[in-house]
Motif scaffolding. Sequence first.
Motif, PDB file in Angstrom:
ATOM      1  N   VAL B 139       0.833  -1.204   0.000  1.00 17.98           N
ATOM      2  CA  VAL B 139       0.000   0.000   0.000  1.00 17.98           C
ATOM      3  C   VAL B 139       0.865   1.251   0.000  1.00 17.98           C
ATOM      4  O   VAL B 139       1.650   1.483   0.917  1.00 17.98           O
ATOM      5  CB  VAL B 139      -0.937   0.007   1.233  1.00 17.98           C
ATOM      6  CG1 VAL B 139      -1.813   1.256   1.223  1.00 17.98           C
ATOM      7  CG2 VAL B 139      -1.784  -1.251   1.263  1.00 17.98           C
ATOM      8  N   GLU B 140       0.723   2.052  -1.068  1.00 19.65           N
ATOM      9  CA  GLU B 140       1.437   3.327  -1.148  1.00 19.65           C
ATOM     10  C   GLU B 140       0.595   4.359  -0.413  1.00 19.65           C
ATOM     11  O   GLU B 140      -0.569   4.560  -0.737  1.00 19.65           O
ATOM     12  CB  GLU B 140       1.602   3.722  -2.621  1.00 19.65           C
ATOM     13  CG  GLU B 140       2.353   5.008  -2.841  1.00 19.65           C
ATOM     14  CD  GLU B 140       3.840   4.858  -2.541  1.00 19.65           C
ATOM     15  OE1 GLU B 140       4.468   3.961  -3.112  1.00 19.65           O
ATOM     16  OE2 GLU B 140       4.340   5.646  -1.715  1.00 19.65           O
ATOM     17  N   ARG B 141       1.190   5.009   0.582  1.00 21.00           N
ATOM     18  CA  ARG B 141       0.440   5.982   1.372  1.00 21.00           C
ATOM     19  C   ARG B 141       0.966   7.373   1.096  1.00 21.00           C
ATOM     20  O   ARG B 141       2.027   7.743   1.580  1.00 21.00           O
ATOM     21  CB  ARG B 141       0.536   5.633   2.856  1.00 21.00           C
ATOM     22  CG  ARG B 141      -0.068   4.270   3.169  1.00 21.00           C
ATOM     23  CD  ARG B 141       0.248   3.794   4.560  1.00 21.00           C
ATOM     24  NE  ARG B 141      -0.326   4.661   5.571  1.00 21.00           N
ATOM     25  CZ  ARG B 141       0.366   5.143   6.592  1.00 21.00           C
ATOM     26  NH1 ARG B 141       1.646   4.871   6.729  1.00 21.00           N
ATOM     27  NH2 ARG B 141      -0.218   5.926   7.465  1.00 21.00           N
ATOM     28  N   ALA B 142       0.214   8.120   0.285  1.00 16.76           N
ATOM     29  CA  ALA B 142       0.573   9.503   0.005  1.00 16.76           C
ATOM     30  C   ALA B 142      -0.383  10.369   0.815  1.00 16.76           C
ATOM     31  O   ALA B 142      -1.351  10.931   0.307  1.00 16.76           O
ATOM     32  CB  ALA B 142       0.442   9.788  -1.488  1.00 16.76           C
ATOM     33  N   MET B 143      -0.130  10.457   2.119  1.00 12.35           N
ATOM     34  CA  MET B 143      -1.130  11.004   3.025  1.00 12.35           C
ATOM     35  C   MET B 143      -1.325  12.506   2.883  1.00 12.35           C
ATOM     36  O   MET B 143      -2.288  13.052   3.418  1.00 12.35           O
ATOM     37  CB  MET B 143      -0.796  10.626   4.475  1.00 12.35           C
ATOM     38  CG  MET B 143      -0.745   9.130   4.709  1.00 12.35           C
ATOM     39  SD  MET B 143      -2.145   8.216   4.020  1.00 12.35           S
ATOM     40  CE  MET B 143      -3.375   8.514   5.259  1.00 12.35           C
ATOM     41  N   GLU B 144      -0.449  13.194   2.140  1.00 10.25           N
ATOM     42  CA  GLU B 144      -0.718  14.611   1.890  1.00 10.25           C
ATOM     43  C   GLU B 144      -1.946  14.770   0.997  1.00 10.25           C
ATOM     44  O   GLU B 144      -2.531  15.843   0.924  1.00 10.25           O
ATOM     45  CB  GLU B 144       0.523  15.298   1.290  1.00 10.25           C
ATOM     46  CG  GLU B 144       0.850  14.961  -0.148  1.00 10.25           C
ATOM     47  CD  GLU B 144       1.610  13.638  -0.296  1.00 10.25           C
ATOM     48  OE1 GLU B 144       1.786  12.952   0.727  1.00 10.25           O
ATOM     49  OE2 GLU B 144       1.994  13.309  -1.425  1.00 10.25           O
ATOM     50  N   LYS B 182       3.768   3.930  13.029  1.00 10.88           N
ATOM     51  CA  LYS B 182       4.703   2.935  12.491  1.00 10.88           C
ATOM     52  C   LYS B 182       4.299   2.589  11.067  1.00 10.88           C
ATOM     53  O   LYS B 182       3.284   3.051  10.557  1.00 10.88           O
ATOM     54  CB  LYS B 182       4.659   1.684  13.368  1.00 10.88           C
ATOM     55  CG  LYS B 182       5.343   1.876  14.693  1.00 10.88           C
ATOM     56  CD  LYS B 182       5.430   0.554  15.415  1.00 10.88           C
ATOM     57  CE  LYS B 182       6.254   0.710  16.669  1.00 10.88           C
ATOM     58  NZ  LYS B 182       5.990  -0.325  17.636  1.00 10.88           N
ATOM     59  N   ASP B 183       5.120   1.721  10.445  1.00 17.14           N
ATOM     60  CA  ASP B 183       4.764   1.235   9.113  1.00 17.14           C
ATOM     61  C   ASP B 183       3.490   0.404   9.202  1.00 17.14           C
ATOM     62  O   ASP B 183       3.225  -0.232  10.209  1.00 17.14           O
ATOM     63  CB  ASP B 183       5.882   0.350   8.558  1.00 17.14           C
ATOM     64  CG  ASP B 183       7.024   1.178   8.012  1.00 17.14           C
ATOM     65  OD1 ASP B 183       6.960   2.419   8.138  1.00 17.14           O
ATOM     66  OD2 ASP B 183       7.977   0.588   7.484  1.00 17.14           O
ATOM     67  N   LEU B 184       2.758   0.430   8.118  1.00 15.29           N
ATOM     68  CA  LEU B 184       1.545  -0.374   8.042  1.00 15.29           C
ATOM     69  C   LEU B 184       1.922  -1.846   8.162  1.00 15.29           C
ATOM     70  O   LEU B 184       2.787  -2.341   7.445  1.00 15.29           O
ATOM     71  CB  LEU B 184       0.853  -0.108   6.697  1.00 15.29           C
ATOM     72  CG  LEU B 184      -0.600  -0.480   6.566  1.00 15.29           C
ATOM     73  CD1 LEU B 184      -1.434   0.208   7.638  1.00 15.29           C
ATOM     74  CD2 LEU B 184      -1.109  -0.099   5.189  1.00 15.29           C
ATOM     75  N   PRO B 197     -11.206   7.666  -1.866  1.00 16.45           N
ATOM     76  CA  PRO B 197     -11.758   8.473  -2.959  1.00 16.45           C
ATOM     77  C   PRO B 197     -10.728   9.401  -3.604  1.00 16.45           C
ATOM     78  O   PRO B 197     -11.061  10.158  -4.504  1.00 16.45           O
ATOM     79  CB  PRO B 197     -12.856   9.284  -2.261  1.00 16.45           C
ATOM     80  CG  PRO B 197     -12.343   9.473  -0.883  1.00 16.45           C
ATOM     81  CD  PRO B 197     -11.516   8.242  -0.549  1.00 16.45           C
ATOM     82  N   THR B 198      -9.495   9.366  -3.123  1.00 14.08           N
ATOM     83  CA  THR B 198      -8.450  10.224  -3.692  1.00 14.08           C
ATOM     84  C   THR B 198      -7.224   9.371  -4.011  1.00 14.08           C
ATOM     85  O   THR B 198      -7.293   8.157  -3.967  1.00 14.08           O
ATOM     86  CB  THR B 198      -8.023  11.313  -2.688  1.00 14.08           C
ATOM     87  OG1 THR B 198      -7.252  10.689  -1.656  1.00 14.08           O
ATOM     88  CG2 THR B 198      -9.208  12.017  -2.073  1.00 14.08           C
ATOM     89  N   GLY B 199      -6.118  10.031  -4.278  1.00 13.10           N
ATOM     90  CA  GLY B 199      -4.892   9.296  -4.555  1.00 13.10           C
ATOM     91  C   GLY B 199      -4.068   9.010  -3.312  1.00 13.10           C
ATOM     92  O   GLY B 199      -2.891   8.671  -3.421  1.00 13.10           O
ATOM     93  N   ALA B 200      -4.675   9.146  -2.123  1.00 14.66           N
ATOM     94  CA  ALA B 200      -3.902   8.957  -0.893  1.00 14.66           C
ATOM     95  C   ALA B 200      -3.446   7.519  -0.719  1.00 14.66           C
ATOM     96  O   ALA B 200      -2.345   7.256  -0.266  1.00 14.66           O
ATOM     97  CB  ALA B 200      -4.724   9.399   0.315  1.00 14.66           C
TER      98      ALA B 200
END
Lengths: 540, 381
Positions: B139-144, B182-184, B197-200
């Motif tokens: 899982v790529e997490r782009a939390m911004e 921590k890491d997922l 619903p977004t690219g997060a």
Amino acid sequence: MAGLATVFGSGAMTNSIPEVENHDVIFVIGSNTTETHPIIGIKIKKAVRKGAEFIVADPRKIDLVRFANIWLQHRPGTDVALLNSMMHVIVREDLIDKKFIETWTEGFKSFKESLDEYTPERGEKITGIPQKDIINAALLYGNAIRPGIYYTMGITQHTHGTENVYTIANLALMTGNLGRESTGVNPLRGQNNVQGATDMGCIPDCYPGYQKVNIPGIKQKFEMAWGVKLSDKIGLTATEMTQAALKGKLKAMYIMGENPALSDPDISHTIKALKSLEFLVVQDIFLTETAELADVVLPAACFAEKDGTFTNTERRVQRVRKAVDPPGEAKEDSWIIMELANMLGYKMRYNYIGEVLLEAGKVWPAVAGITYRRIEKIGLQWPCPTLDHPGTPYLFKGGFPRGKAAFTTVKYRPSEELPDNEYPFLLSTGRQLFQYHTGSMTRKIDAMNKVSPEAYIEIHPDDAKQLGVNDGNAVKVSSRRGSIEIKVLISDRPVKGMVFIPFHFKEAAANVLTNTALDPICKIPELKVCAVKIELIKQT
Amino acid sequence: MVTLTIDGKKVTVRKLSTVLDAARKLNIPIPTLCHHPELSPYGGCRLCIIEIKDLARPVTACTTFAREGMEVITTSPYLEKLRKTTLELLLSDHPNDCMVCERAGDCTLQELAYFYDIRENRFVGEKRPFIKKDENPFVERAMEKCILCGQCVRVCDEIQGVGAIDFAYRGLKTKICPPFEKDLDCEFCGQCVAVCPTGALTGKMWAQKGRQQDVRTVDTVCPYCGCGCNISLHVRRNEVIRVSSKEDTINEGWLCAKGRFGYEFIHNSDRLTKPLIRISPKEGFEFSSQSPSFNPPPGKGGNGGVRSSPLTPHNSRFKEVSWDEAFDYIAKRLKEIKDSYGPDSIGGLSSARCTNEENFLFQKFIRAVIGTNNVDHCARY
């Protein structure tokens, strides 16, 4: 499967996946559902969220235990004793369904008497479960309106696997919990199309549709359909083929998409058998451990490279579609078989692959109503005998195929090989979430290897202390058949005295250790119970 | 049952339905970012606001139960102005990198920005920085890019029953993360990726493989366990680049780690590509307790290693042949063995991985062509 087929006349999941969420009591025994069938696991959790009571019987503290009202941690291999004592309580509390028993079953009286000796006290002694838990579970199931039982290899991979299944069938029959929506007995099939492979007759005693090869009328029917003389001799099962090869009776094998050199019990034995063959053809997508022993290896197309159908665990025939071309000169398995048949002088010609399903429908009416056009969007569940039949979500509405279902008296007997002084631990094998079967697919995926890089042996903290081993230590695990090196994972999942190894990893192949002792009826090997010893190798 | 009026149209729904359910029944579009039909109502994104007669202020449709005789308006200049402002606020803290975002074209937020024509933002302020450090392979997490709709939190808790992530901190610092940031470390079912619903949240293995352009989807069935989940393969240039699942399937769109992320074996370089015939005696491949390493064996490379390097042992064991040559050889050997030892000296193992059609043909081949009932598959393991 043989077990359920004997009792009911048909062996498959009696309910369907959408029905799971509407049970009022769910009883999972011998199935680590969230790891082996994650989506059915999701459905079970949904049912619990909607208010279903939930009983889990498993020697390991599997993830589902978190959601359970009652967890029965029985000793491996004591399922019969557990279920019989539950049924003892159900009889004692008069929770049986007399009308159902009278209308739809036979042999209840003598069966009922056989339960007398299985008091909860005796159950506790054999299984190690406190008797109050046995009683509570029995009351919960006995009083349920729409209960469902779910099981997998934890029930069947024993020398008394068929007896375990009979016991489950008895429990459902005596309480009349069959033949209704969200009510039934559900064996979960482990592989995408294990249901279909069995349906289509890839078993030594039956043609497609569970039609016995040794019944003259049926043989004649297939001789007419296929235009050749057929054998009426029941063939060998996979495990029997290994034995026959070792004895020199089986000279050649054709293996399509299987990897017995890693999945069979006591694989050193299997490898020896495969090597002793005069001729071995293996058709697969990778050069598996089995293929490395072959005389000819044929490159096959994988699921994304061909058209066809899979039948899932709820008997639903669903469309598989070609998305990409196979690599190099790899071909669909169907093309390979047809070419070879033609070469050997038997004509196999189809305009498109769907015609094979139509041909199956001609010899097995239960799928006669299923065409590619009808399952374009959503699959149909057999029996589906005609083109306007909507399919059958749950089985045995208004009766059993064999007329009346029979109770089977089952006595508890211990597993073949139990721990002793020399081999003090009980080993169970199984799957884990991120790998699949012998790993020929999942271990080719970097991401999967990252979260599940290597084999491990789960050891209870108390046992680890006694052995003097720590997390990550390398140990040598030996049974009477062989030994492997493996890393320790200290975990409170197994019951004390039991260890667990996932069988996906060839560098520490659990099946080097396992016992080939077979269930006498359906010939399933006892992969869930054998005795091992554990020795520390080196400190890391 | 209750009957209510939405935008002048009457609709009857079951008790305890929300106004949003009722509107969806009438096919009236109400924008949402935090709503999912299988998850509990949240009312966080404030986009589904509606006006109800005799109610002073707008309310959220997803958290308002339908009542008998209710009169609802879902769109008006006032409501649309509020929605646009809400969106602007959400976007004020969102990187405008749709150009390179994995979810472009398949992003609810992007779609709404388009419909509300948000080109410039009236609100300029602090942005939440996010340092990528998560090492998990799925899982790529782009939390911004996260808009804190909470769907991932709810799906993880309510559907998967895991609860690997939750909200942490407050105000502008609010973020969704695993415990202690921590890491997922979870079951990696990717349910959160599916509902985002977004690219997060996206799949790590999706990156730069293709988005919408030149991508077609093929509906098929998962090749792993017996659940038979319906999956869609996203295909670009003869390569499976992504797996998804539709909500109107038997698995309701949910998948597990293997189903969602376990497709890369299809294009693995170790795949067999040509028929092989053995040229040296059978030896090697023993299991021994002395095996020195716990590491998985290295990949074998092209055509199962036969073509990879002259140093690999496989190269000396097999030679590549044409299909004709392979068939000739198999037919000859099977005939010889059948003639000298009888058909029962031959056995076939079919596969629970292959299709019904292939299994039917296989047993027909063994029974009708070879002439024995020695046919089985791995149902027992």
